[in-house]
Design a protein around this motif. Structure first.
Motif, PDB file in Angstrom:
ATOM      1  N   ALA A 150       0.885  -1.149  -0.138  1.00 33.09           N
ATOM      2  CA  ALA A 150       0.060   0.001  -0.090  1.00 33.09           C
ATOM      3  C   ALA A 150       0.829   1.388  -0.050  1.00 33.09           C
ATOM      4  O   ALA A 150       1.722   1.255   0.748  1.00 33.09           O
ATOM      5  CB  ALA A 150      -0.856   0.101   1.113  1.00 33.09           C
ATOM      6  N   GLY A 151       0.651   2.128  -0.733  1.00 32.11           N
ATOM      7  CA  GLY A 151       1.296   3.342  -0.946  1.00 32.11           C
ATOM      8  C   GLY A 151       2.706   3.304  -1.560  1.00 32.11           C
ATOM      9  O   GLY A 151       3.331   4.570  -1.837  1.00 32.11           O
ATOM     10  N   LEU A 152       3.058   2.410  -2.274  1.00 28.44           N
ATOM     11  CA  LEU A 152       4.351   2.191  -3.048  1.00 28.44           C
ATOM     12  C   LEU A 152       3.891   2.046  -4.185  1.00 28.44           C
ATOM     13  O   LEU A 152       3.100   1.372  -5.021  1.00 28.44           O
ATOM     14  CB  LEU A 152       4.737   0.970  -2.686  1.00 28.44           C
ATOM     15  N   THR A 153       4.454   3.162  -5.179  1.00 31.91           N
ATOM     16  CA  THR A 153       4.216   2.964  -6.790  1.00 31.91           C
ATOM     17  C   THR A 153       5.384   2.571  -7.355  1.00 31.91           C
ATOM     18  O   THR A 153       6.299   3.000  -7.031  1.00 31.91           O
ATOM     19  CB  THR A 153       4.126   4.651  -6.877  1.00 31.91           C
ATOM     20  N   VAL A 154       4.865   1.622  -8.177  1.00 34.48           N
ATOM     21  CA  VAL A 154       5.868   1.035  -8.941  1.00 34.48           C
ATOM     22  C   VAL A 154       5.318   1.215 -10.434  1.00 34.48           C
ATOM     23  O   VAL A 154       4.379   0.824 -10.794  1.00 34.48           O
ATOM     24  CB  VAL A 154       6.019  -0.589  -8.660  1.00 34.48           C
ATOM     25  N   LEU A 194       1.716  -6.895  -8.924  1.00 34.49           N
ATOM     26  CA  LEU A 194       0.396  -7.202  -8.039  1.00 34.49           C
ATOM     27  C   LEU A 194       0.516  -5.922  -6.906  1.00 34.49           C
ATOM     28  O   LEU A 194       1.449  -6.022  -6.165  1.00 34.49           O
ATOM     29  CB  LEU A 194       0.330  -8.567  -7.345  1.00 34.49           C
ATOM     30  N   ASP A 195      -0.652  -5.143  -6.953  1.00 40.10           N
ATOM     31  CA  ASP A 195      -0.665  -4.065  -6.059  1.00 40.10           C
ATOM     32  C   ASP A 195      -1.598  -4.588  -4.963  1.00 40.10           C
ATOM     33  O   ASP A 195      -2.052  -5.705  -4.736  1.00 40.10           O
ATOM     34  CB  ASP A 195      -0.919  -2.622  -6.685  1.00 40.10           C
ATOM     35  N   ALA A 196      -1.830  -3.710  -3.857  1.00 43.55           N
ATOM     36  CA  ALA A 196      -2.723  -3.960  -2.818  1.00 43.55           C
ATOM     37  C   ALA A 196      -4.019  -4.427  -2.982  1.00 43.55           C
ATOM     38  O   ALA A 196      -4.410  -5.149  -2.326  1.00 43.55           O
ATOM     39  CB  ALA A 196      -2.461  -2.684  -1.806  1.00 43.55           C
ATOM     40  N   GLU A 197      -4.578  -3.790  -4.089  1.00 44.71           N
ATOM     41  CA  GLU A 197      -5.834  -4.165  -4.679  1.00 44.71           C
ATOM     42  C   GLU A 197      -5.863  -5.651  -5.303  1.00 44.71           C
ATOM     43  O   GLU A 197      -6.919  -6.394  -4.847  1.00 44.71           O
ATOM     44  CB  GLU A 197      -6.428  -3.142  -5.734  1.00 44.71           C
TER      45      GLU A 197
END
Length: 510
Positions: A121-125, A136-139
């Motif tokens: 969460a909150g980390l932009t890649v 894969l992001d937090a969602e």
């Protein structure tokens, strides 16, 4: 090693930590994520269900057995779940820090051959930086947790790869340490003999999740015995830890020595309710005798030290079954085959009292599979039937180990090899010294001398000559520092280890 020290031939580390707990104690709290604003709790049933859901989702991506799953997350519950999900699915977890630069992250992805990157969460890649890897992001992780789970953990062999962690190498790039599922089985001796860990315990760990000390002692070990783990996600104020111990009824507290010192300095221990705490444990750097004494006097609680490394975790310790001997991390844990080998020559164990390379027998189930794509470095640490990682030490007649530094940290003074630990130990006893690091310092292009880099106590005056005289009274002349530099703080890693190679740089900047 005894027969029961070997894991079963078919062994999945995630199943070992979760399946029986979900069956026997489904409603017991497995994980507490304590934050400044809210606290998240997961039961063993919830953790087991989420781990199998994420594992099913990862396999649904078409990943082959052994594929690397790189985790770039902060101290959040999903870090734990994704880590164990990778193991549950027969994949390889690659823990990493969210603070990596783009270049550092790219090196790990490329070197490990990561197939998936999981961002917290909150980390932009930037997807363009991934070279076609799956992001894969937090969602996405939330969706996987809610998806149909694997009916069971993947049937893996004890020797199948499970975790790839990166640590400092002999080159400018970190090296990958590849561990098998059996590494978690190999941690069992420390449960009784260092941690004193059992099912009723509540373990509070002060580390960050990308560190093997946290993943092991903070999470894996408590879950392996059905205990509860508490982790913290908030500002790193040293005064918060006594409050967290009281709030969550922690029976065990794990941190690095420098944090214990900061707690003593900044926390109001006199008014802290530490009645639930049975003892503290510490690893990651040597525990100074003065700090051990100060902690036990201030709290009335024992403090047990352990010595380990990324390649095997902790294997020498004091604890409930091994009385503390100040200055020593303890004795080899029962069941471990540990020896002191000559630095050069045949790998025949040395007698008690002699200094050499600290070695662990290669039959140890907690020992790594090897260094990933570093055959030359792997060859350097294998000595016949032994693994010798570069630590210098001696064993006394009672079996206690005395750490003498790193073979590659040794300084050369007037033709003599000098351990920085020995010099640091002498200076640490000076009443004006709060912290000290010792390393070689280039004073001319062709001359290097032993230098002490000192952090003074708040009320002390900088007096280099007094410190040099103190050393001359306690050390052989060739071991004494020739220079003393004063620093406001020692350079440390994010997890508190002193970075000796940066001491001179810090002194120049200061």
């Amino acid at each position: 090693m005894t027969d029961d020290s070997r894991p079963p031939a078919r062994f999945n580390a995630a199943r070992h930590c979760l399946a029986e707990n979900a069956r026997l104690r489904p409603d017991k709290t497995a994980l507490v994520m304590a934050g400044p604003e809210r606290t998240t709790r997961l039961t063993f049933a919830e953790a087991d269900r989420a781990v199998r859901g994420i594992a099913a989702g990862l396999l649904g991506l078409g990943l082959a057995p052994g594929s690397r799953v790189m985790i770039r997350m902060g101290n959040e519950a999903d870090y734990v779940l994704v880590y164990f999900a990778a193991l549950a699915a027969g994949l390889v977890a690659l823990p990493s820090s969210p603070q990596l630069t783009a270049g550092e992250a790219a090196f790990l992805m490329e070197n490990a051959g990561a197939a998936v990157v999981v961002a917290g969460a909150g980390l932009t890649v930037d997807p363009a930086s991934l070279g076609g890897r799956i992001l894969l992001d937090a969602e996405a992780v939330a969706a996987l947790k809610a998806s149909p789970p694997l009916p069971d953990y993947v049937d893996t062999a004890a020797d199948d790869p499970a975790t790839l962690v990166y640590t400092s190498g002999t080159t400018s790039r970190p090296k990958g340490v590849l561990h098998a599922h059996r590494a978690i089985w190999g941690r069992r001796p420390m449960h009784r003999h260092w941690l004193g860990l059992a099912e009723p315990d509540v373990m509070l760990h002060a580390g960050t999740m990308n560190w093997t000390y946290t993943l092991g002692v903070g999470i894996t070990d408590p879950w392996a015995v059905g205990a509860t783990t508490v982790l913290y996600d908030g500002p790193r104020d040293p005064a918060i830890w006594p409050a967290l111990i009281a709030r969550h009824g922690a029976t065990l507290f794990a941190a690095v020595p420098s944090l214990y010192r900061q707690i003593l300095k900044y926390a109001d221990l006199a008014s802290a309710d530490l009645s639930s705490l049975r003892h503290g444990v510490t690893a990651g750097e040597a525990l100074p005798p003065d700090l051990l004494d100060a902690w036990t006097r201030a709290t009335g609680k024992p403090l047990y030290e352990a010595l380990g490394m990324s390649e095997i975790s902790t294997y020498v310790s004091s604890g409930p079954t091994v009385p503390v001997r100040p200055g020593s991390p303890g004795r080899p844990q029962p069941g471990r085959r540990v020896a002191i080998l000559p630095v050069e020559g045949e790998p025949e164990p040395l007698p008690a009292g002699e200094t050499g390379l600290l070695a662990v027998h290669r039959s140890e189930p907690g020992l790594m599979l090897g260094y990933w794509n570093r055959p030359d470095e792997e060859a350097q640490v294998l000595r016949g039937a032994w693994f010798a990682g570069g630590d210098l030490a001696r064993l006394d007649a009672d079996g206690y180990l005395w750490f003498e530094g790193r073979n590659d940290d040794l300084m050369n003074a007037m033709g003599y090899r000098v351990s920085p630990n020995e010099v640091e130990g002498a200076l640490a006893e000076h009443p004006d010294v709060a912290e000290v690091g010792v390393a070689e310092l280039a004073v001319r292009a062709d001359i290097r001398v032993i230098a002490a880099f000192v952090v003074l106590n708040a009320d002390a005056r900088a007096d280099a000559e007094a410190l040099l005289a103190w050393c001359r009274a306690r050390l052989a002349a060739y071991k004494c520092p020739r220079e003393v530099r004063f620093l406001p703080a020692l350079p440390r890693t994010a997890n508190g280890k002193v970075q000796r190679k940066r001491l001179a740089e810090a002194a120049t900047i200061g």
